[in-house]
Design a protein around this motif. Structure first.
Motif, mmCIF file in Angstrom:
data_model
loop_
_atom_site.group_PDB
_atom_site.id
_atom_site.type_symbol
_atom_site.label_atom_id
_atom_site.label_comp_id
_atom_site.label_asym_id
_atom_site.label_seq_id
_atom_site.Cartn_x
_atom_site.Cartn_y
_atom_site.Cartn_z
ATOM 1 N N ALA A 121 0.820 -1.208 0.000
ATOM 2 C CA ALA A 121 0.000 0.000 0.000
ATOM 3 C C ALA A 121 0.853 1.257 0.000
ATOM 4 O O ALA A 121 1.974 1.280 0.511
ATOM 5 C CB ALA A 121 -0.920 0.009 1.220
ATOM 6 N N ALA A 122 0.302 2.320 -0.573
ATOM 7 C CA ALA A 122 0.943 3.631 -0.563
ATOM 8 C C ALA A 122 -0.145 4.694 -0.540
ATOM 9 O O ALA A 122 -1.243 4.504 -1.081
ATOM 10 C CB ALA A 122 1.826 3.812 -1.794
ATOM 11 N N THR A 123 0.164 5.826 0.097
ATOM 12 C CA THR A 123 -0.767 6.948 0.135
ATOM 13 C C THR A 123 0.008 8.231 -0.147
ATOM 14 O O THR A 123 1.194 8.346 0.196
ATOM 15 C CB THR A 123 -1.501 7.028 1.484
ATOM 16 O OG1 THR A 123 -2.529 8.031 1.404
ATOM 17 C CG2 THR A 123 -0.560 7.351 2.632
ATOM 18 N N PHE A 124 -0.652 9.191 -0.780
ATOM 19 C CA PHE A 124 -0.016 10.450 -1.151
ATOM 20 C C PHE A 124 -0.958 11.599 -0.816
ATOM 21 O O PHE A 124 -2.154 11.541 -1.094
ATOM 22 C CB PHE A 124 0.284 10.466 -2.652
ATOM 23 C CG PHE A 124 0.772 11.798 -3.169
ATOM 24 C CD1 PHE A 124 2.123 12.113 -3.145
ATOM 25 C CD2 PHE A 124 -0.120 12.731 -3.679
ATOM 26 C CE1 PHE A 124 2.578 13.333 -3.622
ATOM 27 C CE2 PHE A 124 0.318 13.953 -4.165
ATOM 28 C CZ PHE A 124 1.673 14.263 -4.134
ATOM 29 N N THR A 125 -0.413 12.645 -0.217
ATOM 30 C CA THR A 125 -1.159 13.868 0.071
ATOM 31 C C THR A 125 -0.339 15.047 -0.424
ATOM 32 O O THR A 125 0.778 15.276 0.045
ATOM 33 C CB THR A 125 -1.440 14.017 1.578
ATOM 34 O OG1 THR A 125 -2.246 12.913 2.013
ATOM 35 C CG2 THR A 125 -2.176 15.315 1.865
ATOM 36 N N GLY A 126 -0.876 15.790 -1.387
ATOM 37 C CA GLY A 126 -0.173 16.932 -1.941
ATOM 38 C C GLY A 126 0.032 18.052 -0.935
ATOM 39 O O GLY A 126 -0.731 18.202 0.027
ATOM 40 N N ARG A 127 1.050 18.872 -1.170
ATOM 41 C CA ARG A 127 1.427 19.925 -0.218
ATOM 42 C C ARG A 127 0.336 20.968 -0.025
ATOM 43 O O ARG A 127 0.300 21.636 1.009
ATOM 44 C CB ARG A 127 2.709 20.609 -0.692
ATOM 45 C CG ARG A 127 3.931 19.716 -0.685
ATOM 46 C CD ARG A 127 5.168 20.476 -1.125
ATOM 47 N NE ARG A 127 5.003 21.008 -2.479
ATOM 48 C CZ ARG A 127 5.889 21.800 -3.077
ATOM 49 N NH1 ARG A 127 6.982 22.167 -2.415
ATOM 50 N NH2 ARG A 127 5.700 22.213 -4.310
ATOM 51 N N GLU A 128 -0.534 21.131 -1.005
ATOM 52 C CA GLU A 128 -1.541 22.183 -0.925
ATOM 53 C C GLU A 128 -2.919 21.669 -0.534
ATOM 54 O O GLU A 128 -3.902 22.415 -0.590
ATOM 55 C CB GLU A 128 -1.642 22.915 -2.270
ATOM 56 C CG GLU A 128 -0.340 23.558 -2.728
ATOM 57 C CD GLU A 128 0.126 24.664 -1.790
ATOM 58 O OE1 GLU A 128 -0.729 25.240 -1.090
ATOM 59 O OE2 GLU A 128 1.335 24.945 -1.755
ATOM 60 N N CYS A 129 -3.040 20.399 -0.139
ATOM 61 C CA CYS A 129 -4.333 19.887 0.313
ATOM 62 C C CYS A 129 -4.749 20.598 1.595
ATOM 63 O O CYS A 129 -3.919 20.922 2.451
ATOM 64 C CB CYS A 129 -4.256 18.380 0.552
ATOM 65 S SG CYS A 129 -4.201 17.415 -0.975
ATOM 66 N N MET A 130 -6.054 20.821 1.734
ATOM 67 C CA MET A 130 -6.556 21.612 2.862
ATOM 68 C C MET A 130 -6.530 20.807 4.154
ATOM 69 O O MET A 130 -6.813 19.611 4.175
ATOM 70 C CB MET A 130 -7.973 22.089 2.566
ATOM 71 C CG MET A 130 -8.048 23.058 1.408
ATOM 72 S SD MET A 130 -9.731 23.702 1.196
ATOM 73 C CE MET A 130 -9.478 24.715 -0.266
ATOM 74 N N GLU A 131 -6.210 21.498 5.244
ATOM 75 C CA GLU A 131 -6.092 20.813 6.516
ATOM 76 C C GLU A 131 -7.468 20.371 7.057
ATOM 77 O O GLU A 131 -8.484 20.963 6.692
ATOM 78 C CB GLU A 131 -5.393 21.723 7.529
ATOM 79 C CG GLU A 131 -6.168 22.960 7.909
ATOM 80 C CD GLU A 131 -5.485 23.717 9.025
ATOM 81 O OE1 GLU A 131 -4.807 23.094 9.859
ATOM 82 O OE2 GLU A 131 -5.647 24.921 9.081
#
Length: 303
Positions: A121-131
């Motif tokens: 498994a892998a997950t990715f969250t971009g730097r500009e995703c909202m908190e």
């Protein structure tokens, strides 16, 4: 493994992003989800909930023996089919995430979870995703969410999956419920979806979709999804052979009388099959020597 540039990574492998961004032209699929598999059952699936209309039309993608993908935030729907194609080529979950995001100029606004055919498994969250936005992975699952009340939502998904057992569909529903109880999407609820696939595991053994259910607009979508799943299980579920009931003379008489009350008379096998077909229970009928207790219960309920 978590993929991306972690910010404030916790001891249990949580990847978070706390930077906010102004509204883009595209709708924001602010949501939480889990992509997962059950290797023993040879099933892969995705479950998701969001303050977004018809989240099931965007987020979940899966193919038996290949993998499962959840694409969200300012979602790139092409991550679904393109990611499955890469998995079919033999890339790992981590490699798929890297390939998809590196080729996407909008990656800083994306969120993605992938589980491959071997349960990696892998997950990715971009730097500009909202908190709050972030993800967590473990054996056979990737959990992620954005615009959440806190990281407790993703923790609840992960911990529920890690400690649960039973059919994959029910484990995924439990993960969604746990996530909501931990805070969920801080904007509220609107839609939910559940997708589980298995080779020839769907209707009449002629489909790969074991479960493919959506609640597109509802004030309590998880409750509604659970209700619809109950209906789905009653119609399409499979009772173990050792739980079917032998039809002796007494039970045969009861079946004939109850079917006649509903207007189905004549030879027992034909009457039972015609009634079951009307009630969409034909997949639970196999002659008249034995009867599925689900069929018997429904017949008794109606009469």
């Amino acid at each position: 493994m978590c993929v991306g540039r972690p910010r404030g990574q916790s001891p249990h492998g949580l990847q978070g992003r706390r930077r906010q961004v102004g509204a883009l032209a595209r709708p924001l699929v602010a949501t939480y989800s889990i992509a997962a598999c059950d290797p023993d059952a040879r099933q892969w699936g995705v479950a998701t909930q969001s303050k977004f209309l018809a989240v099931g039309s965007v987020v979940p993608w899966a193919q038996p023996g290949v993998g499962a993908i959840a694409t969200q935030a300012y979602a790139n729907p092409r991550y679904g089919p393109d990611g499955l194609a890469l998995l079919r080529e033999g890339l790992t979950a981590e490699q798929v995430v890297e390939r998809l995001t590196s080729a996407d100029d909008g990656r800083d606004h994306r969120q993605l979870g992938v589980v491959d055919g071997q349960g990696r498994a892998a997950t990715f969250t971009g730097r500009e995703c909202m908190e709050w936005a972030g993800g967590r992975t473990g054996k056979c699952y990737a959990a992620q969410g954005n615009i959440l009340v806190s990281e407790a939502t993703v923790d609840a998904i992960a911990e529920t999956f890690e400690t649960s057992s039973g059919p994959l569909a029910e484990r995924l529903l439990d993960c969604l419920d746990a996530a909501q109880q931990a805070g969920g999407d801080r904007r509220g609820q609107q839609s939910a979806a559940l997708l589980v696939v298995e080779r020839d595991g769907g209707y009449a053994g002629l489909s790969d979709e074991v479960v493919d259910l959506r609640v597109d607009e509802h004030p309590r979508p998880l409750d509604e999804l659970r209700r619809i799943y109950g209906m789905h299980h009653a119609i399409f579920g499979k009772t173990p052979d050792d739980q079917w009931l032998e039809v002796d003379a007494g039970l045969a008489t009861e079946l004939r009388e109850r079917l006649a009350t509903l207007g189905y008379e004549g030879e027992l096998g034909e009457a039972l099959f015609h009634w079951a077909g009307k009630e969409n229970l034909e997949e639970r009928v196999d002659g008249v020597e034995r009867v599925d207790p689900v069929v018997l219960e429904e017949l008794r309920r109606q009469t």
